[in-house]
Design a protein around this motif. Sequence first.
Motif, PDB file in Angstrom:
ATOM      1  N   SER A  85      -5.632  -7.916   3.051  1.00 11.62           N
ATOM      2  CA  SER A  85      -4.205  -7.709   2.794  1.00 11.62           C
ATOM      3  C   SER A  85      -3.848  -6.227   2.934  1.00 11.62           C
ATOM      4  O   SER A  85      -4.687  -5.357   2.745  1.00 11.62           O
ATOM      5  N   LEU A  86      -2.592  -6.006   3.310  1.00 10.63           N
ATOM      6  CA  LEU A  86      -2.017  -4.664   3.369  1.00 10.63           C
ATOM      7  C   LEU A  86      -1.063  -4.515   2.199  1.00 10.63           C
ATOM      8  O   LEU A  86      -0.382  -5.481   1.826  1.00 10.63           O
ATOM      9  N   TRP A  87      -0.990  -3.306   1.644  1.00  9.53           N
ATOM     10  CA  TRP A  87      -0.103  -3.085   0.524  1.00  9.53           C
ATOM     11  C   TRP A  87       0.566  -1.727   0.618  1.00  9.53           C
ATOM     12  O   TRP A  87       0.086  -0.828   1.296  1.00  9.53           O
ATOM     13  N   ALA A  88       1.690  -1.630  -0.098  1.00  7.81           N
ATOM     14  CA  ALA A  88       2.362  -0.352  -0.310  1.00  7.81           C
ATOM     15  C   ALA A  88       1.976   0.113  -1.701  1.00  7.81           C
ATOM     16  O   ALA A  88       1.996  -0.660  -2.663  1.00  7.81           O
ATOM     17  N   HIS A 122       0.458  -2.194  -6.821  1.00  5.65           N
ATOM     18  CA  HIS A 122       0.740  -2.253  -5.389  1.00  5.65           C
ATOM     19  C   HIS A 122       1.755  -3.356  -5.123  1.00  5.65           C
ATOM     20  O   HIS A 122       1.986  -4.211  -5.984  1.00  5.65           O
ATOM     21  N   ILE A 123       2.330  -3.331  -3.939  1.00  4.97           N
ATOM     22  CA  ILE A 123       3.207  -4.404  -3.460  1.00  4.97           C
ATOM     23  C   ILE A 123       2.586  -4.924  -2.170  1.00  4.97           C
ATOM     24  O   ILE A 123       2.495  -4.190  -1.177  1.00  4.97           O
ATOM     25  N   THR A 124       2.112  -6.152  -2.180  1.00 10.76           N
ATOM     26  CA  THR A 124       1.509  -6.738  -0.989  1.00 10.76           C
ATOM     27  C   THR A 124       2.582  -6.925   0.076  1.00 10.76           C
ATOM     28  O   THR A 124       3.649  -7.470  -0.201  1.00 10.76           O
ATOM     29  N   ILE A 125       2.262  -6.466   1.300  1.00 16.32           N
ATOM     30  CA  ILE A 125       3.236  -6.611   2.388  1.00 16.32           C
ATOM     31  C   ILE A 125       2.732  -7.500   3.523  1.00 16.32           C
ATOM     32  O   ILE A 125       3.527  -7.962   4.329  1.00 16.32           O
ATOM     33  N   ALA A 126       1.411  -7.752   3.587  1.00 15.05           N
ATOM     34  CA  ALA A 126       0.894  -8.641   4.637  1.00 15.05           C
ATOM     35  C   ALA A 126      -0.433  -9.242   4.212  1.00 15.05           C
ATOM     36  O   ALA A 126      -1.215  -8.617   3.489  1.00 15.05           O
ATOM     37  N   ARG A 127      -0.678 -10.450   4.685  1.00 22.62           N
ATOM     38  CA  ARG A 127      -1.981 -11.113   4.557  1.00 22.62           C
ATOM     39  C   ARG A 127      -2.656 -11.021   5.918  1.00 22.62           C
ATOM     40  O   ARG A 127      -2.002 -11.147   6.964  1.00 22.62           O
TER      41      ARG A 127
END
Length: 180
Positions: A85-88, A122-127
């Motif tokens: 996952s990608l996160w901010a 964090h805020i997940t932005i993509a799986r």
Amino acid sequence: MPHRLFVAIRPPEQIRDALIDTMEGLEGARWQGEDQLHLTLRFIGEAEAPLANDIAESLCTVRPAPFALSLKGVGHFERRGRPHSLWAGLSPSRNLLDLADRVEKACRRAGCTPETRRFAPHITIARLNSSTEPIGGWIANHGDLRSDPWPVDAFILYESHLGAGGSLYEPVVRYQLKSA
């Protein structure tokens, strides 16, 4: 029937828009929808109705003063050496850590088992999955993600509904932080 619950902060529209602006340029990423963007304070998981009601009631006691948060950078989580996952990220905030701690204590008082994972704001932005292209370029392009501070004046108990198109998050109770 059990309820799948979590407690989170919903970023305001301008922050969600800034996050959505980063969601491109990575083949194979499953980007989060605008309605899925949140900062999890505590994942609860499956809870039968009596426990869910006790959690909702216990969270009423969590009333710190409002505070501000801001975005700072991006990153990823790995599982078995592979990004999933990608996160901010967020600028460090003692107030946020205090809120997460108070939410954890309220959940325990209601009967939840203690959370064993360290809180990582964090805020997940993509799986991501094995078909996602390498993430290095995307991280380099968005690593300087920043925002002005935004006010946090509430948190929400959500119910998550799993479906073929992904998770749908339904707000159950909104908890206002105490005014100064």
